[in-house]
Design a protein around this motif. Structure first.
Motif, short mmCIF file in Angstrom:
data_model
loop_
_atom_site.label_atom_id
_atom_site.label_comp_id
_atom_site.label_asym_id
_atom_site.label_seq_id
_atom_site.Cartn_x
_atom_site.Cartn_y
_atom_site.Cartn_z
N LEU A 81 -0.47 -2.73 -9.98
CA LEU A 81 0.35 -2.36 -10.27
C LEU A 81 1.30 -4.26 -10.73
N ARG A 82 2.02 -3.64 -11.73
CA ARG A 82 2.52 -5.70 -12.57
C ARG A 82 3.86 -5.19 -11.77
N ASP A 125 0.86 -0.84 0.01
CA ASP A 125 0.38 0.15 -0.04
C ASP A 125 1.41 1.45 0.12
N ARG A 126 1.95 1.77 0.84
CA ARG A 126 2.42 2.20 0.86
C ARG A 126 3.65 3.10 -0.69
N ILE A 127 4.03 2.08 -1.74
CA ILE A 127 4.41 1.87 -2.52
C ILE A 127 3.52 2.04 -3.71
N PHE A 128 2.22 2.11 -3.28
CA PHE A 128 1.12 1.98 -4.67
C PHE A 128 0.87 3.97 -3.89
N LYS A 129 1.20 3.62 -3.16
CA LYS A 129 0.42 5.59 -2.38
C LYS A 129 1.65 6.63 -3.17
N LYS A 130 3.12 6.02 -3.68
CA LYS A 130 3.94 6.37 -4.01
C LYS A 130 4.28 5.89 -5.68
N ARG A 131 2.82 5.72 -6.46
CA ARG A 131 3.07 4.73 -7.62
C ARG A 131 3.36 5.63 -8.67
N SER A 132 3.14 7.20 -8.66
CA SER A 132 3.10 8.15 -9.32
C SER A 132 5.49 8.49 -9.83
N LYS A 133 6.04 8.08 -8.72
CA LYS A 133 7.27 8.45 -8.61
C LYS A 133 8.25 7.37 -8.53
N PRO A 166 3.77 1.82 -18.18
CA PRO A 166 2.74 2.55 -16.94
C PRO A 166 2.51 2.07 -16.24
N ASP A 167 2.18 1.06 -15.86
CA ASP A 167 1.81 0.12 -14.53
C ASP A 167 2.78 -1.32 -13.83
N GLU A 168 3.88 -1.05 -15.00
CA GLU A 168 4.87 -1.42 -14.45
C GLU A 168 5.95 -1.47 -13.14
N ILE A 169 6.48 -1.62 -12.57
CA ILE A 169 7.32 -1.55 -11.68
C ILE A 169 8.22 -2.78 -11.45
N LEU A 170 9.63 -2.40 -11.22
CA LEU A 170 11.23 -3.55 -11.19
C LEU A 170 10.86 -3.82 -10.29
#
Length: 462
Positions: free
Chosen positions: A226-227, A188-196, A300-304
């Motif tokens: 997120l993916r 949840d913390r990561i999701f809140k910062k998903r724009s950055k 855009p919805d992917e995160i490493l």
């Protein structure tokens, strides 16, 4: 200095500290709570100490050391060590040194509401490392302690009582529910910062359950829309002929410079910018890169998600904006102790995990795992622990019941080590430690549990 030798050094200082506290505060009880950096955090049960009082304790402890006290102890049939100080009988799982005069290096540091007894690092036994208050690590221990208090659990005997009452299933589900809640909170913390945030970096010492944690976190990230995309640092090793050498002339695969840092930085900057790259694939048999790599582009919805021993080191990705990274430190910060004076060292919890895992999945006999442990610990002290406070969040991967569950498997391995083995002393010590934990049936341990990474039967490819 070996891990076992430094433990004896530390245990002797703790015995001296118990005696000093009894002398200065006869109505108080000292509580040796948990390890923290190169020391142990201590409290008095009913008092908060001032800086002046802590300095007084240190001065008295130095006097005890300088008078070169003889420490008398007996070894019981249970392999525990019994010694008397200030009319107190102390039982310990480590033998103390026979004389106090060799304890040249230690310091007491005020750390509210208690203090830290700081020891030498095993890699540098003749000096004390600079002390930087580990605020995040301390907060993680405090959070775990609050949770234990909510469950009315204070020591190992409380867990054994639950097992004896045939309520172990509830204990397992509670411990696993806490993990799931913590992992969900991190997602949840990561999701809140998903724009950055575009890169999640995960690190921690060996046998902390990082692989299972990363996969469970990825599941929670997907729940949030997120993916996650895994990127392995292992594929960025330099070719064997360019790998740095250690002081013994051997390839040093654990140093940061063993990675192709410029290539890693270029690929991450390109991926974050929306470009396509061909990431390398490393062939560990031939010691070089495969002819063809893996084509990647970050949507855009992917995160490493990057996991590795250097993931928290600021020098890994110095050109990447810190706001684009979310760093996680994972470690088995076991919190339940045997009694007020006898800690269960987090290092030994991880060693027991590794003994079982290496035998089950890597074909490594227990003597070999014990032989490698000193080198593993040296690498952790150099490459992982100095950067743990870089983390945005810490995850305690310990489970209340884990040594109960691991006991039958680890005992079977440790009993096989004979007195002729140079690591026999450590094997006997670990058997003594495990003897405090009643065995637990693992049939109800969930298949996504971090413990399954070591016991087997995991739902993940670990």
């Amino acid at each position: 200095m070996s891990d076992y030798s430094i433990r004896k050094y530390r245990q002797t200082l703790i015995i001296g500290l118990i005696g000093v506290i009894k002398e200065l505060f006869p109505s108080e009880q000292l509580i040796i709570s948990h390890s923290i950096l190169d020391g142990v955090y201590c409290e008095l049960k009913n008092s908060v100490l001032s800086s002046r009082e802590i300095q007084k304790i240190e001065d008295h402890l130095k006097t005890w050391v300088n008078t070169d006290q003889t420490i008398h102890y007996e070894t019981g049939d249970d392999h525990l060590f019994h010694c008397q100080i200030q009319e107190q009988m102390i039982t310990t799982i480590y033998p103390p040194l026979e004389q106090s005069g060799s304890l040249k290096h230690f310091k007491l540091i005020h750390f509210l509401p208690g203090f830290i007894l700081l020891f030498p690092n095993a890699n540098h036994p003749d000096s004390l490392s600079p002390f930087v208050p580990p605020e995040k690590l301390s907060a993680t221990f405090s959070e775990t302690q609050r949770w234990l208090e909510n469950l009315h659990l204070s020591n190992v005997q409380d867990v054994n009582a639950i097992i004896s009452a045939k309520s172990s299933q509830d204990l397992i589900y509670l411990a696993e529910a806490l993990h799931e809640k913590m992992i969900s909170s991190i997602a949840d913390r990561i999701f809140k910062k998903r724009s950055k945030v575009r890169v999640i970096l995960i690190s921690g010492p060996t046998s902390s359950g990082k692989t299972t944690f990363a996969q469970r976190l990825s599941t929670q990230l997907r729940v949030n829309g997120l993916r996650p995309v895994a990127l392995s640092l292992d594929n960025y090793f330099l070719p064997r002929e360019k790998t740095p050498l250690d002081c013994n002339g051997q390839y040093d695969f654990e140093c940061l410079e063993a990675l192709d840092l410029p290539l890693l930085a270029a690929h991450l900057n390109a991926l974050i910018g929306g470009s396509e790259v061909e990431t390398p694939l490393f062939d560990f048999v031939c010691g070089g890169r495969c002819p063809a790599g893996r084509t990647m582009r970050l949507g855009p919805d992917e995160i490493l998600v990057i996991e590795g021993i250097h993931a928290l080191n600021p020098s890994l990705l110095p050109s990447l904006d810190r706001t684009q990274m979310f760093k996680i430190y994972v470690s088995a910060l076991f919190q339940l102790n045997i009694d007020a004076y006898t800690r269960v060292p987090t290092t030994e919890v991880r060693l027991i995990r590794r003994l079982v895992r290496d035998y089950k999945f890597r074909g490594s006999d227990p003597a070999r795992t014990l032989a490698q442990w000193e080198s593993v610990r040296r690498g952790e002290n150099n490459n992982i622990f100095p950067y743990q406070e870089e983390a945005d969040v810490m995850f305690n991967s310990s489970l209340l019941y884990e040594l109960n569950a691991l006991r039958p498997y680890a005992e079977h391995l440790l009993i096989s080590i004979t007195p002729e083995c140079p690591h026999y002393e450590m094997a006997v010590h670990l058997l003594t430690l495990l003897s405090f934990f009643d065995s637990l049936d693992i049939s109800t341990v969930p298949f996504n549990s971090i413990l399954r990474e070591f016991l087997g039967g995991s739902a993940y490819n670990v």
